[in-house]
Design an enzyme around this catalytic site. Structure first.
Site, PDB file in Angstrom:
ATOM      1  N   ASP A  26     -10.854  19.703  47.645  1.00 20.48           N
ATOM      2  CA  ASP A  26     -10.572  18.431  48.322  1.00 20.48           C
ATOM      3  C   ASP A  26     -11.679  18.071  49.308  1.00 20.48           C
ATOM      4  O   ASP A  26     -12.107  16.914  49.390  1.00 20.48           O
ATOM      5  CB  ASP A  26      -9.205  18.463  49.010  1.00 20.48           C
ATOM      6  CG  ASP A  26      -9.017  19.649  49.939  1.00 20.48           C
ATOM      7  OD1 ASP A  26      -9.808  20.607  49.884  1.00 20.48           O
ATOM      8  OD2 ASP A  26      -8.052  19.624  50.730  1.00 20.48           O
ATOM      9  N   TYR A  27     -12.169  19.060  50.035  1.00 25.08           N
ATOM     10  CA  TYR A  27     -13.258  18.828  50.985  1.00 25.08           C
ATOM     11  C   TYR A  27     -14.522  18.388  50.237  1.00 25.08           C
ATOM     12  O   TYR A  27     -15.170  17.410  50.615  1.00 25.08           O
ATOM     13  CB  TYR A  27     -13.526  20.100  51.798  1.00 25.08           C
ATOM     14  CG  TYR A  27     -14.614  19.938  52.824  1.00 25.08           C
ATOM     15  CD1 TYR A  27     -14.360  19.305  54.032  1.00 25.08           C
ATOM     16  CD2 TYR A  27     -15.898  20.420  52.586  1.00 25.08           C
ATOM     17  CE1 TYR A  27     -15.358  19.150  54.976  1.00 25.08           C
ATOM     18  CE2 TYR A  27     -16.905  20.276  53.519  1.00 25.08           C
ATOM     19  CZ  TYR A  27     -16.629  19.641  54.709  1.00 25.08           C
ATOM     20  OH  TYR A  27     -17.621  19.482  55.642  1.00 25.08           O
ATOM     21  N   CYS A  28     -14.867  19.107  49.170  1.00 26.80           N
ATOM     22  CA  CYS A  28     -16.054  18.759  48.384  1.00 26.80           C
ATOM     23  C   CYS A  28     -15.943  17.350  47.822  1.00 26.80           C
ATOM     24  O   CYS A  28     -16.915  16.586  47.849  1.00 26.80           O
ATOM     25  CB  CYS A  28     -16.257  19.762  47.249  1.00 26.80           C
ATOM     26  SG  CYS A  28     -16.722  21.415  47.796  1.00 26.80           S
ATOM     27  N   SER A  30     -14.354  14.778  49.009  1.00 23.74           N
ATOM     28  CA  SER A  30     -14.559  13.761  50.043  1.00 23.74           C
ATOM     29  C   SER A  30     -16.030  13.669  50.430  1.00 23.74           C
ATOM     30  O   SER A  30     -16.537  12.579  50.721  1.00 23.74           O
ATOM     31  CB  SER A  30     -13.689  14.053  51.269  1.00 23.74           C
ATOM     32  OG  SER A  30     -14.144  15.195  51.961  1.00 23.74           O
TER      33      SER A  30
END
Length: 114
Positions: A26-28, A30
């Site tokens: 999820d971080y990647c 974004s």
């Protein structure tokens, strides 16, 4: 900025926006979006003939003392110091760089990617 044809937009992303990593999907995602936003904005400004509004995408490795990556340890790349990242951002603005990786050695890794 467009009316005055002057300004600089800085997008703070992450190396995770260039190199995906496990447990951070999820971080990647974004951060990939942030890098893509900067790229598309730069193209749009160019097509519109806006030469005075610059963009820079900043893609640092994990930064110390943010609380987000306190448990991240790497044998290859140490976490970055916040002041060092801030200094590099200012340098990138002065040089009107478009894509900045911190550390800069990651530019080579980008070039070697399949």
């Amino acid at each position: 900025m467009i009316e005055k044809d002057h300004g600089h937009i800085v997008t703070i992303a992450s190396l995770a926006g260039i190199f995906g990593t496990y447990k951070l999907v999820d971080y990647c995602a974004s951060k990939y979006a942030a890098v893509g936003f900067d790229d598309a904005l730069r193209v749009e400004l160019d097509v519109l003939g806006i030469k005075g509004v610059k963009t820079t995408a900043i893609c640092p490795y994990f930064i110390q003392q943010t609380g987000l990556f306190d448990n991240v340890e790497s044998k290859l790349i140490p976490r970055l110091k916040p002041n060092d990242v801030a200094d590099r951002v200012i340098d990138a603005l002065r040089r009107e760089e478009t894509l900045v990786t911190i550390p800069s050695s990651m530019q080579l890794a980008m070039a070697l990617r399949p």
